[in-house]
Design an enzyme around this catalytic site. Sequence first.
Site, short mmCIF file in Angstrom:
data_model
loop_
_atom_site.label_atom_id
_atom_site.label_comp_id
_atom_site.label_asym_id
_atom_site.label_seq_id
_atom_site.Cartn_x
_atom_site.Cartn_y
_atom_site.Cartn_z
N SER A 427 -29.41 -0.15 -15.85
CA SER A 427 -30.21 -1.15 -16.92
C SER A 427 -29.89 -0.40 -18.13
O SER A 427 -30.39 -1.04 -19.09
CB SER A 427 -31.28 -1.63 -16.48
N HIS A 448 -24.45 -4.90 -14.47
CA HIS A 448 -25.69 -5.08 -14.43
C HIS A 448 -26.35 -6.18 -13.73
O HIS A 448 -26.41 -7.52 -14.47
CB HIS A 448 -26.61 -4.88 -15.86
N GLU A 460 -24.69 -8.50 -16.68
CA GLU A 460 -24.13 -8.17 -18.15
C GLU A 460 -23.19 -7.19 -17.64
O GLU A 460 -23.11 -6.44 -16.84
CB GLU A 460 -25.29 -6.97 -18.62
N ASN A 498 -32.55 -6.01 -22.22
CA ASN A 498 -33.57 -4.91 -22.29
C ASN A 498 -33.62 -4.39 -23.63
O ASN A 498 -34.69 -4.11 -24.03
CB ASN A 498 -33.39 -3.64 -21.43
#
Length: 593
Positions: A427, A448, A460, A498
């Site tokens: 991540s 991800h 992702e 993130n």
Amino acid sequence: MDTPLSTIAVVGLGTMGTGIAEVLALAGREVIGIDISEAAARQAVTSLEASTARAVGRGRITEQERADALARFRTHDTLQAAADAELVIEVVPETYEIKQQVFRELDAVVSATAILATGTNALSVTRLAAESQHPERVLGLHFFNPAPAMKLVEVVSSVLTAPPAVEAVTRLARELGKEPVAVGDRPGFVADGLLFGYLNQAAAMYEANYASREDIDAAMKLGCGLPMGPLALLDLIGIDTARTVLEAMYSASHDRLHAPAPVLGQLSEAGLTGRKAGRGFYTYDAPGGQDVVPDALTPSPEAAAGTGREIASVGVAGSGTMASGIAEVFAKAGYTVVLAARGQEKADLAKARIAKSLERSVTKGRLTAEARDETLARITAAGSLDAFAEVDLAVEAVAEDLEVKQQLFATLDKVCRPGAVLATTTSSLPVIAIARATARPEDVIGMHFFNPAPAMKLVEVVRTVLTADDVHATVRAVCAKIRKHPVDCGDRAGFIVNALLFPYLNNAIKMVEEHYASLDDIDAAMKLGGGYPMGPFELLDVVGLDVSLAIEKVLHREFRDPGLAPAPLLEHLVAAGCLGRKTGRGFREYARR
């Protein structure tokens, strides 16, 4: 100021002013609507008639209650009409000049006990109050759009505001069925102060061509459970409005994260201000419309497609929650799965976790007993990566440690057959650094998943500069088969979710450090004002403060932006072992299980 605030004037009858007037009229207040534009006043009456008619149709109010509310709303074209008001709420355009002129004129009109409230979400309440002859009665009363639906109201005090005025409008907000949050005077207050920094970063991410507008929006909706993606939300708010708010925030904070992304200025100058103009980041069916229509930037299905590799069997490396969840997802989709861990016992425990998860699905009626048995039969638990010799796709889901992942990929390079796709679920770590641990970096890609993998729809898909086109096409096709939504992004820290989420969380911590607002008020503001499923501190405690700190450090190290430096309070809590729910204490304390 100790009055019931039964007669209230609303100055400015745009969308927000009309919404506030509706809330007040339905709550039994006499409402004096004031706008210099007769057309705006007529539109406000029409809007109120239409919205209350809908409310009657849906059974929320009676026809008599509608008639009473409409009778309590009167419109005027001069501030003299506010003479009898006990509270005046201005929601005129966001400029100091216009608002200050309104306050100067109101001073000569209203009684000495009347309260003057500004609806600004960007300008200094203190500066506006200083222009008034009675600054002690001036405060901020920030409703959120649409005012009838949104529960949050930020009650903003300046250093000059008298406590009785704050108490009176706070009581009013509760009587209106709203949740008032007390905040100090700084641009953006709580909700917008956190929201607009996040929106600005999303605009900058789009401007850098890091990801498409569709993928940025889908990532934040599916990865964080948000009601709207950031670029669609900017179009709704108004790109020019967002730019104004960010300019005000930056002038106060000098934080680069608040410096408006150039694309906001470019779109504003071009008149592409969002939904109201019919075009912003997206194109709409008409000015003021809400339906997105295809334009030159809309991706075609053919463009996203490509020839990939055949995938029939999948290896999942790891024994934790994420690994077992990913293995479950692939097995449910019909793939033959090898779940490998460090030792047969750990692998068997991971498979047992999948069996429990499947059983819960059967109990809840989401899965048949037959499908449960078939899914479980597709999974083989193995105590060594040697079992990956014939898999077509190997997915790593081990500890978020670069050295650990590099060692694992070096092993996969030796074990997996030529042509197998190798995917990491990292991540925050650089995928290329993991890929370079192999002799075939062109076969390596980021995939991800989000936790819990069986429930979360987002994946992702992270390409490195060396990832082969057919590997990328393969993973996108696999995502479709396992019923996940893939979003493409490049190999940089945080990817999409993130990189946008954790600076927002970090800024929330800084608000608490500065004693600007409490944990509870910040969490309430973001849930009620932003539609977030969890407040930032609830989320931090769930994610884990140690995990959050590690991600913040990676983002700061990659982008070198001082505004991304982890908040000291976060570092102190981690050092003290207060890591969130998993330790029983983080930003809040939890009962031990």
